[in-house]
Structure formats: C-alpha cells, structure tokens
Design an enzyme around this catalytic site. Structure first.
Site, PDB file in Angstrom:
ATOM      1  N   SER A   1     -30.448  65.738  50.946  1.00 37.56           N
ATOM      2  CA  SER A   1     -31.389  66.418  49.958  1.00 37.56           C
ATOM      3  C   SER A   1     -32.527  65.349  49.576  1.00 37.56           C
ATOM      4  CB  SER A   1     -30.532  66.949  48.738  1.00 37.56           C
ATOM      5  OG  SER A   1     -29.917  65.877  48.396  1.00 37.56           O
TER       6      SER A   1
ATOM      7  N   HIS B   1     -31.545  71.255  55.140  1.00 35.42           N
ATOM      8  CA  HIS B   1     -31.162  71.286  53.997  1.00 35.42           C
ATOM      9  C   HIS B   1     -30.784  72.466  53.356  1.00 35.42           C
ATOM     10  CE1 HIS B   1     -32.026  70.411  49.461  1.00 35.42           C
ATOM     11  NE2 HIS B   1     -30.829  70.147  49.815  1.00 35.42           N
TER      12      HIS B   1
ATOM     13  N   GLU C   1     -34.459  74.351  54.117  1.00 36.41           N
ATOM     14  CA  GLU C   1     -35.468  73.590  54.140  1.00 36.41           C
ATOM     15  C   GLU C   1     -35.435  72.757  55.686  1.00 36.41           C
ATOM     16  OE1 GLU C   1     -37.198  72.325  49.921  1.00 36.41           O
ATOM     17  OE2 GLU C   1     -35.531  71.074  50.666  1.00 36.41           O
TER      18      GLU C   1
ATOM     19  N   ASN D   1     -36.117  70.293  45.839  1.00 35.77           N
ATOM     20  CA  ASN D   1     -35.715  69.139  45.014  1.00 35.77           C
ATOM     21  C   ASN D   1     -36.819  68.326  44.129  1.00 35.77           C
ATOM     22  OD1 ASN D   1     -33.214  69.843  45.220  1.00 35.77           O
ATOM     23  ND2 ASN D   1     -32.540  68.323  46.768  1.00 35.77           N
TER      24      ASN D   1
END
Length: 591
Positions: free
Chosen positions: A121, A142, A154, A192
């Site tokens: 991540s 991800h 992702e 993130n």
C-alpha cells in the site's frame, strides 16, 4: 485478448492476504496459500473460516458455497508449491527487503510468464520489481481492507511494466468483481496518498488536545457522511501500518503534513496498535474485536448547569438561517426571524413553509405539526424585537465586518444572560465576541447544510466563553436532535480543517497529471467508502467557497502544504465555480 488466469499463489495470510485468498476462491480461482510456518497457516485458515462463516450467517453465502470456496484453497509453508501458478500475489508486511527477498526467490521457482503482484500500500513497485529478472511482469495490485467487501483495486504500473501485463491484471480484477483504476508508481498511490494525510492531521489535532477522539470521529461521520471517524479508522488499519505508509510518503514527498505525528510512534512503542492488539486510540474487548469498551460521552460540561432557553432569535434570511429556524420551530421553540426588511422576512418564512410542506408530503411530519411549527415563527425587522430571547443565532454572510456589526447591535438590545451564537464556518469567533461587552456569552454554533437534515453541530468555545454557555448549547442541541462536538476557536474548526486540505491534495494530484478526476473520485468512493469523491464535492461546495476556506487555513497555520493548489485558483479566476456555474472540475452544462 486477456490471458486466462486460473491458479494464483497468495503469500502471507494475515487479514489482507486471507481476504484476498477468499476473493480469489469465491470467483472460482484455485489458490495456493503460503505462510512462513504452521502457526501462520493455522491463523490464516482461522481468518478464512471465520470470515466465510460470517458470510453464511449474513446470508451472503450458503453452506455448500462455503465448502466449495474453502476447497479451492490449498495451504503450504513452501514457496516451491507455487511453481505452476499463473500469478502470485505477495501480501506480507510492509518491508521492502522482505518483499524483495520473496520476489527474488519466486524468480527461481515460477515459469517465465508468471505475473508477480505486490499488494503493498506504500512501497515502490519499481524498487520491488528490479530485484527480479522480470521487472516487466511486476505490478502492484492494491486491494482494500476488508478485501471481500471493498471493490477498489489500484493497479500500479512502473515505467517498465509490460502493457499486456496491465491488460491481463485489469481483466483479472474485473473478473473478481472489483473496480480497478490504473495509476503510476508513487508513494500512497491515489487513496492512501489522500487518506493518510487526513488521518495524520486528525492525530495531530488529538495530540494537541484540540478535540476529543469521540468528537473528532463524530465530526467526520455526521458532518461529512464518512463511514468511520479518522481515529477509529486508524485503529482498524493498524497504527504500525499507518506509520509505515506515512513515513514512506514523507520520504518521497518531503511534505511535513506526511511526517508521522509523534503520538503514533509513542503508541506503537507502547504496543497500542489498534484493534489487532485490543487497544489503540480506543480500547476493545479483545484483540481483533470491533467492540469498543472505553467510549465516553463527548462532553466536558456535564457538571455545569445550562441556562434556560425558551425563545430563540435567528438573524439572517439565507439557506442556513431558514434551516435553523425550521429546526427550532419543529422542536417547540418560539423563534423570531430577524431580516433587513419585511419583504425578506416574509420570503424567508415562506421558504420555511415550503420545506415543512415537503416534509408533510413525504410523511415525515403531520399537517398539524407543520402548522404548529409555522405558527411559532415570528418575522422581525428591528433588532429591538430580539430583546427577550434566551439564545440568538447569527447566520448572516461570511464577512467579519458584517458579523461584528450584528453582534454590536445585539449587545445593545438583547437581555443580560442571553447566549449570543455565530454560525460562522471559518471566521474567528473571538472577533465577533470582541464586538460586544459580554464576550463570555458568545460562542460558535456551526450547523451544517442543510440544517434540518444534518445532525452535526460544531460548538466552538473561545478563550472567553463561559462554561455554562457551552452547557446551554449542548442542552439545546440535544433538545433539537443534533450531535454537538466541541473544539477551540481556530480556522476550520474540526470538519473544514480536516476536509479541505484533503480536497486541496486531490487538486494537486490532478494538476500533477498523476490520475484523472474520475479515477480519483472512484478511488475515494469505492476504496474508502466516502459518499462523494473530492472533485464531486468541490463542485457541490463551490470552488470559490473552497478556495476561500483553503486560504483561511493557510493564513492561520502557515503550513506550506495548506497553500491553495494553483489549479483551484485558476479555475476560480476563470469563473468555473462548480455546479452553480455549470462548470467546475466537471462539465454540468449538458446534463
């Protein structure tokens, strides 16, 4: 034509790895699940059995389907068992050296066409890929936690990732029922990179004792519709994981807002990692449990008697003012609505009536109750008519000089002991208080729009506000069905101070051409469960309003990271203000 992927290896059976294995097996994929030792296999198998049992109990899976799902997963402690798989997903802890070692070992075991995937991540897919003899077949994938539920994946490409590998992985993600977005290799990716700056900011607010953990979390749930507050979400993610992600982001961006809050390191050192250890910002009844055992009432004024409030005055005729009038009138308060002219007062009362009528049509209010509420509203033009109110709420334009003039006028006519409140969302409350001879009676009461619907009220105390004034506002909020949260008198209060830097970061991500606005919106809605993506929200709020708030935050805190994104300023200059002008980040003119 995308390649058929029928067998997948999953390395690491923690919460994320086990969740990914479940997603794969549920879609008919054969899974080889690898852990470091037998204890790890036992824990991973337990995660899967517990998760699938919950799915059966919730009616999302039948017993036969569960048996078939679990039957597709083979467990091992040896990487050599992955020799024949089509794709390998690594889901071990966030450590570059450990991940690199795994991929180097896989190079010796798997076929030349096997695709290597990292679920990292935060770490660089490029740095992981160059440890192998096939960097063109290395990609990031991800997943979001919990993987069986959240749809976003992702897909992270590097500068050397083969285009057909991206095509194959995107098709595979779609086959799993996921929503893929393809992005470049940058710390934090989309979700993130935007999420963790916001979470870190919330930790700093808590660290500075600006607001309690309950109030910070409630503010974002009730004020923005977020599924979880920031501190509860950090407990779910794991404070150690959050620290690693932030540290990686900071070393790449050098943005001070990404530097992990010192409190995070202190809590990690003390073993307070969140739900997985049973204690983080909150205490839980056992490790991995969602049940909080130490939640406290979000109030610091329980021992102070509130002042009596029977009659309420509202100054202003805009959307917020009329919404507040409706809130109080429906709850039995006598309300005086003060406007600058009789015509404006009548128009405002008419808007309240229209809103009440809508509630009647929708079955939320009886005709009798609507008529009674309307009968409690008295229009007024002169400030003198507010002389005997117990609480007066100013809801005029966000202009400090205008607000100060209102407070000076109220100071002259309103009886001693009445509470004087401002609904400002960005201006200093103490500046309004300074226009009166009774600053201890002045408080910020920031309702959210639309006031009849939104539960949150930010109660803003200045250095001069009396404790019984806060107690009075708390009691009034309870009486009208609102949820008060408490904070000090600084720019943005809680919600705007957390929300707008996140929105500004999204604009910076767009202007850097890292991802398209639609992909960023999708990532935050699907990956983080937010009700709106950042660009959808900016267009609703208005880019001019958003820019003004961001400038206020920058001017107060002088944080370089709070400086408004140039793209936001350019769009405002060009008159593209969002939905209200037909164009903002998106074009609404043809809709």
């Amino acid at each position: 034509m995308a390649r058929e992927i029928s067998s997948v290896g999953v390395i690491g059976l923690g919460t994320m790895g086990a969740g990914i294995a479940e997603v794969l097996a549920r879609s008919g994929v054969s899974v080889v699940a690898v852990e470091i030792d037998d204890d790890g296999v036992h824990r991973g198998r337990g995660h899967l059995e517990h998760s699938t049992e919950r799915a059966v109990s919730g009616g999302k899976l039948d017993a036969g389907g569960r048996d078939a799902l679990l039957g597709r997963i083979r467990y091992t402690t040896s990487l050599t068992e992955l020799s024949d798989v089509d794709l390998v997903i690594e889901a071990i802890p966030e450590n570059l050296e450990a991940k690199s070692d795994v991929f180097a070992e896989l190079d010796k075991i798997t076929g030349a066409d096997t695709i290597f995937v990292s679920n990292t991540s935060s770490l660089s897919i490029t740095e992981i890929g160059v440890q192998t003899a096939r960097p063109g077949k290395v990609v990031g994938m991800h997943f979001f936690n919990p993987a069986p539920i959240l749809k976003l994946v992702e897909i992270v490409r590097t500068v050397v990732t083969e285009p057909e590998v991206i095509t194959d992985v995107v098709a595979f993600a779609e086959r799993l029922g996921k929503t893929p977005v393809v992005i470049g290799d940058r710390a934090g990716f989309i979700a993130n990179a935007l999420l963790f700056g916001y979470l870190n900011h919330a930790v700093r607010m808590y660290e500075q004792r600006y607001a309690t953990r309950e109030d910070l979390d409630a503010a974002m749930r009730f004020g923005c519709g977020y599924p979880m507050g920031p501190l509860a979400l950090l407990d779910l993610i794991g404070l150690d994981t959050a620290y690693e992600i932030l540290d990686t982001m900071y070393h790449q961006s050098r943005n001070r807002l990404h530097a992990p809050a010192p409190l995070l390191k202190q809590m990690i050192t003390a073993g307070l990692l969140g739900r997985k250890t049973g204690q983080g910002f909150y205490a839980y009844d056992e490790p991995d449990s969602p049940t909080v055992t130490d939640s406290v009432k979000a109030s610091t004024v329980d021992t102070v008697a509130p002042r009596e409030v029977r009659k309420v005055g509202v100054v202003g005729t805009g959307t917020m003012a009329t919404g507040i009038v409706e809130v109080f009138a429906k709850r039995g308060y006598e309300v005086i609505l003060r406007a600058r002219s009789a015509e404006k007062a009548a128009a405002s009362v008419a808007r309240v009536k229209k809103s009440l009528d809508k509630s009647v049509v929708k079955g939320r209010l009886s005709e009798e109750d609507a008529a009674a509420a309307l009968g409690r509203i008295s229009p007024a033009v002169e400030f003198d008519e507010l002389a005997d109110v117990d609480l007066v709420i100013e809801a005029v334009a966000e202009d400090l000089a205008v607000k100060q003039a209102v407070f000076a006028a109220l100071d002259d006519v309103v009886k001693p002991g009445a509470v004087l409140a401002t609904t400002t969302s960005s201006l200093p409350v103490i500046e309004c208080a300074a226009a009166t001879s009774r600053p201890s009676d002045v408080v910020g009461v920031h309702f959210f729009n639309p006031a009849p619907v939104m539960k949150l009220v930010e109660v803003v105390s200045t250095i001069a506000t009396a404790p019984d004034v806060i107690a009075t506002v708390d009691a009034v909020c309870a009486a009208v069905g609102k949820h008060p949260v408490h904070c000090g008198d600084r720019a943005g209060f809680i919600v705007n101070a957390l929300l707008f830097p996140y929105l500004n970061d999204a604009v910076k991500m767009l202007e850097a051409h890292y991802a398209e606005a639609d992909d960023i919106d999708t990532a935050m809605k699907v990956g983080c469960g937010l009700p709106m993506g950042p660009f959808e929200l900016l267009d609703v709020v208005g880019l001019d309003v958003s820019l003004a708030i961001q400038r206020t935050l920058f001017n107060e805190f002088r944080e370089e990271g709070f400086a408004p994104a140039p793209l936001l300023e350019h769009l405002v200059t060009a008159g593209r203000l969002g939905r209200k002008t037909g164009k903002g980040f998106k074009d609404y003119s043809a809709r």
